[in-house]
Design a protein around this motif. Structure first.
Motif, PDB file in Angstrom:
ATOM      1  N   ARG A 115     -13.816  37.480 -12.336  1.00 11.49           N
ATOM      2  CA  ARG A 115     -13.799  36.937 -10.985  1.00 11.49           C
ATOM      3  C   ARG A 115     -14.881  35.860 -10.877  1.00 11.49           C
ATOM      4  NH1 ARG A 115     -10.360  37.832  -6.618  1.00 11.49           N
ATOM      5  NH2 ARG A 115     -10.727  40.088  -6.496  1.00 11.49           N
ATOM      6  N   ALA A 116     -14.579  34.664 -11.333  1.00 11.81           N
ATOM      7  CA  ALA A 116     -15.520  33.557 -11.162  1.00 11.81           C
ATOM      8  C   ALA A 116     -15.670  33.261  -9.673  1.00 11.81           C
ATOM      9  CB  ALA A 116     -15.025  32.328 -11.907  1.00 11.81           C
ATOM     10  N   ALA A 117     -16.837  32.758  -9.287  1.00  9.13           N
ATOM     11  CA  ALA A 117     -17.089  32.521  -7.870  1.00  9.13           C
ATOM     12  C   ALA A 117     -18.102  31.401  -7.692  1.00  9.13           C
ATOM     13  CB  ALA A 117     -17.596  33.802  -7.200  1.00  9.13           C
ATOM     14  N   THR A 118     -18.097  30.839  -6.494  1.00  8.63           N
ATOM     15  CA  THR A 118     -19.060  29.821  -6.092  1.00  8.63           C
ATOM     16  C   THR A 118     -19.552  30.158  -4.693  1.00  8.63           C
ATOM     17  OG1 THR A 118     -17.862  28.150  -7.374  1.00  8.63           O
ATOM     18  CG2 THR A 118     -19.451  27.355  -5.766  1.00  8.63           C
ATOM     19  N   PHE A 119     -20.843  29.955  -4.455  1.00  9.92           N
ATOM     20  CA  PHE A 119     -21.412  30.185  -3.131  1.00  9.92           C
ATOM     21  C   PHE A 119     -22.389  29.066  -2.820  1.00  9.92           C
ATOM     22  CE2 PHE A 119     -25.303  31.684  -0.965  1.00  9.92           C
ATOM     23  CZ  PHE A 119     -24.779  31.895   0.307  1.00  9.92           C
ATOM     24  N   MET A 120     -22.388  28.622  -1.553  1.00  8.15           N
ATOM     25  CA  MET A 120     -23.355  27.603  -1.128  1.00  8.15           C
ATOM     26  C   MET A 120     -23.484  27.631   0.392  1.00  8.15           C
ATOM     27  SD  MET A 120     -20.859  24.381  -1.877  1.00  8.15           S
ATOM     28  CE  MET A 120     -19.945  25.369  -3.063  1.00  8.15           C
ATOM     29  N   ARG A 121     -24.634  27.211   0.841  1.00 10.98           N
ATOM     30  CA  ARG A 121     -24.868  27.046   2.276  1.00 10.98           C
ATOM     31  C   ARG A 121     -24.615  25.579   2.612  1.00 10.98           C
ATOM     32  NH1 ARG A 121     -30.387  28.925   5.467  1.00 10.98           N
ATOM     33  NH2 ARG A 121     -29.682  28.459   7.594  1.00 10.98           N
ATOM     34  N   ILE A 122     -23.676  25.323   3.527  1.00  7.31           N
ATOM     35  CA  ILE A 122     -23.311  23.940   3.818  1.00  7.31           C
ATOM     36  C   ILE A 122     -23.738  23.493   5.216  1.00  7.31           C
ATOM     37  CG2 ILE A 122     -21.385  23.959   2.198  1.00  7.31           C
ATOM     38  CD1 ILE A 122     -19.502  24.359   4.553  1.00  7.31           C
ATOM     39  N   GLY A 123     -24.389  24.356   5.955  1.00 11.08           N
ATOM     40  CA  GLY A 123     -24.893  23.995   7.274  1.00 11.08           C
ATOM     41  C   GLY A 123     -25.938  24.998   7.715  1.00 11.08           C
ATOM     42  N   GLU A 124     -26.508  24.766   8.866  1.00 11.35           N
ATOM     43  CA  GLU A 124     -27.539  25.676   9.348  1.00 11.35           C
ATOM     44  C   GLU A 124     -27.002  27.086   9.497  1.00 11.35           C
ATOM     45  OE1 GLU A 124     -30.827  25.263   9.806  1.00 11.35           O
ATOM     46  OE2 GLU A 124     -30.446  23.353   8.804  1.00 11.35           O
ATOM     47  N   GLN A 125     -25.751  27.226   9.925  1.00 14.61           N
ATOM     48  CA  GLN A 125     -25.161  28.547  10.123  1.00 14.61           C
ATOM     49  C   GLN A 125     -23.800  28.666   9.432  1.00 14.61           C
ATOM     50  OE1 GLN A 125     -25.041  29.506  14.328  1.00 14.61           O
ATOM     51  NE2 GLN A 125     -27.259  29.311  14.561  1.00 14.61           N
ATOM     52  N   ARG A 126     -23.546  27.835   8.457  1.00 17.47           N
ATOM     53  CA  ARG A 126     -22.219  27.800   7.833  1.00 17.47           C
ATOM     54  C   ARG A 126     -22.350  27.992   6.326  1.00 17.47           C
ATOM     55  NH1 ARG A 126     -17.499  25.123  10.053  1.00 17.47           N
ATOM     56  NH2 ARG A 126     -15.815  25.133   8.527  1.00 17.47           N
ATOM     57  N   TYR A 127     -21.478  28.845   5.770  1.00 18.59           N
ATOM     58  CA  TYR A 127     -21.533  29.167   4.345  1.00 18.59           C
ATOM     59  C   TYR A 127     -20.133  29.069   3.743  1.00 18.59           C
ATOM     60  CZ  TYR A 127     -26.093  31.028   5.637  1.00 18.59           C
ATOM     61  OH  TYR A 127     -27.371  31.162   6.131  1.00 18.59           O
TER      62      TYR A 127
END
Length: 533
Positions: A216-228
């Protein structure tokens, strides 16, 4: 059936189409943009652009507005699927690099598209027609006819343009009308894309997390003050319908959200995407060109999909302006595919390599990643392409001249360093040809550059541009309006002769910069003061 004639018709009001229309407008070229939707397409897609593409936003005069909706990322982490151990970390400097901006910028695509659309809407040269279903295009003797249906009335109409830009995405009607197929690189993966909002602090490293897990490859990042944003590779028996509620998603996102209650999350979107690697076999057919996803589909692992389309628009727009004004012949437009297609293919291969590195090899592959990932940064060229934000040079063409002696600069993007007065190079040269030289030009050479509405920049010892020329073993370099080095060398007269006279861009005025003298660029000040022109 009503007809009309304009210099350029653009199909698609996404980032590529809006960028092309705005850049053409800066040269006074009228465009009509045909778009299926009435406003900004609401679904988030792209979330990343690099420092090179951020420079294009500066040229569009939306850089300040973009900075207000984006956040720089600290870099990339490769994470083991077992225990979420960090295998390797590639840090990105949040301070401006060689491109004058952070090299990894995260954002929400609908917000960027709204900025681009508003910016284009201020241009009298740009007309955006929404609720339009393009059904085909036909070559005529001296133009292209685009047929479409008004979705509000059902009426069938057509419009004629001297040139047609197909910016209408992966299922491009323009490409179909051209009769052009796609070359498939053999990459196909199904992924779940999840956007979540929360005011809770997840307390995660503020960069991009790539989970290298063959299961299960995955990617995670925070793209805004309250958005992921999370992206997970789907298993063969799964689909997005299995993950329509936060309760369904919780087992996937828990490694990053252990301390946050389920009630604190707002699920913004769940979608399934098939990541592909494809390139159109032909990018030009007479007066029709393909840009963006209509020309190439890139796996998202290096965040270059949307950026590639903006690069297409920046490469083609000034050439079209020069052809429409009579300063270049129509055959100069062949350089678009010659330059952009190999570059796009190179970036696709890099994305495929990273994608395979995350998932390939099963348990043996996982063990190999644990051993070798910490040493990836020692690969030749790794720093230049992955850390410093420099993508491959453009191939030789009629507008990229490489010689045996001066090949290291031609086809590459000129750096964007601070100038002695505190501004950056792009603030001075954007949208025009520029001649950068460490030699004092003659009066005739000065007159030739100014007469062609270009910029002459004389750089002195100790300045970054002077060092850049020396590293390229050149005394001068001719910079195209898209920031690409057209040619470099020591013969200043030859470089002056190669300057193309363009319609004077309204983004800046004619100036000569030398020896730390002062200069003004009122148009730039007025445009960036409000973020949108």
């Amino acid at each position: 059936m009503s007809t009309a004639a304009v210099p350029v018709v653009v199909v698609g009001a996404g980032p590529s189409g809006l960028t092309a229309a705005t850049l053409l407008a800066q040269y006074g070229i009228e465009t009509v943009v045909l778009e299926r939707w009435n406003g900004v397409y609401p679904q988030p897609r792209a979330v990343h652009l690099d420092g090179e593409v951020r420079r294009i936003l500066t040229r569009l005069r939306v850089g300040t507005a973009f900075d207000a909706i984006s956040r720089p990322a600290l870099g990339l982490r490769l994470i083991d699927g077992v225990g979420r151990h960090v295998l390797a970390q590639f840090d990105r400097d949040l301070n401006p690099g060689r491109n004058g901006h952070p090299e990894a910028n995260l954002f929400d695509q609908p917000e960027l598209e709204a900025i681009l659309r508003e910016n284009a809407g201020h241009r009298s040269e740009v007309t955006i027609r929404g609720e339009v279903e393009v059904i085909g295009s036909v070559d005529e003797i001296d133009c292209v006819r685009v047929d479409y249906i008004d979705r509000r009335t059902g009426a069938r109409n057509s419009i004629r343009g001297r040139y047609l830009l197909g910016c209408d995405g992966a299922n491009s009607i323009v490409r179909t009308s051209m009769g052009v197929g796609m070359r498939d690189f053999g990459f196909r993966q199904r992924w779940l894309v999840v956007d979540v909002a929360t005011s809770a602090e997840l307390a995660q490293w503020d960069g991009i997390h790539q989970v290298s897990d063959p299961n299960r490859a995955a990617t995670f990042m925070r793209i805004g003050e309250q958005r992921y944003r999370w992206e997970f590779q789907l298993l063969p028996n799964e689909s997005a319908s299995d993950y329509q509620k936060m309760e369904d998603l919780l087992p996937l996102i828990r490694p990053w959200t252990e301390s946050v209650a389920l009630a604190d999350f707002e699920l913004l979107r769940v979608a399934e995407y098939t990541f592909c690697a494809r390139v159109a076999q032909q990018w030009r057919s007479r007066r029709t060109f393909l840009l963006g996803d209509a020309a190439h589909l890139t796996p998202p692992f290096i965040g270059q999909g949307m950026g590639a389309g903006l690069r297409d628009a920046a490469n083609l727009s000034w050439k079209l302006a020069a052809v429409l004004s009579g300063e270049l012949g129509d055959d100069a437009l062949d350089s678009y595919e010659i330059e952009r297609k190999p570059h796009a293919q190179a970036m696709i291969r890099i994305a495929m390599l990273l994608g395979a590195s995350m998932t390939a090899g099963g348990e043996i592959g996982s063990r190999a990643r644990r051993v070798f990932a910490p040493y990836v940064h020692r690969m030749p060229g790794f720093d230049r392409r992955f850390i410093n934000g420099e993508t491959p040079a453009l191939h030789h063409s009629s507008l990229v001249t490489k010689t045996a002696r001066f090949t290291s600069l031609a086809g590459r993007l000129v750096p964007n360093p601070p100038l002695p007065d505190g501004r950056r190079l792009d603030d001075l040269i954007t949208g025009r040809f520029a001649l950068i030289t460490s030699r004092t030009p003659t009066a005739a050479q000065r007159a030739m550059v100014e007469d062609r509405a270009a910029v002459l920049i004389i750089t002195n010892a100790g300045e970054e541009l002077h060092r850049w020329l020396r590293q390229g073993r050149a005394r001068a370099a001719l910079i195209r309006p898209d920031g690409t080095v057209q040619c470099a060398g020591r013969d200043l007269s030859r470089l002056c002769d190669a300057v193309v006279r363009l319609p004077v861009s309204d983004t800046c005025c004619k100036v000569v910069y030398r020896d730390r003298c002062s200069w003004s660029d009122g148009a730039h000040d007025a445009a960036e003061a409000g973020g949108i022109r």
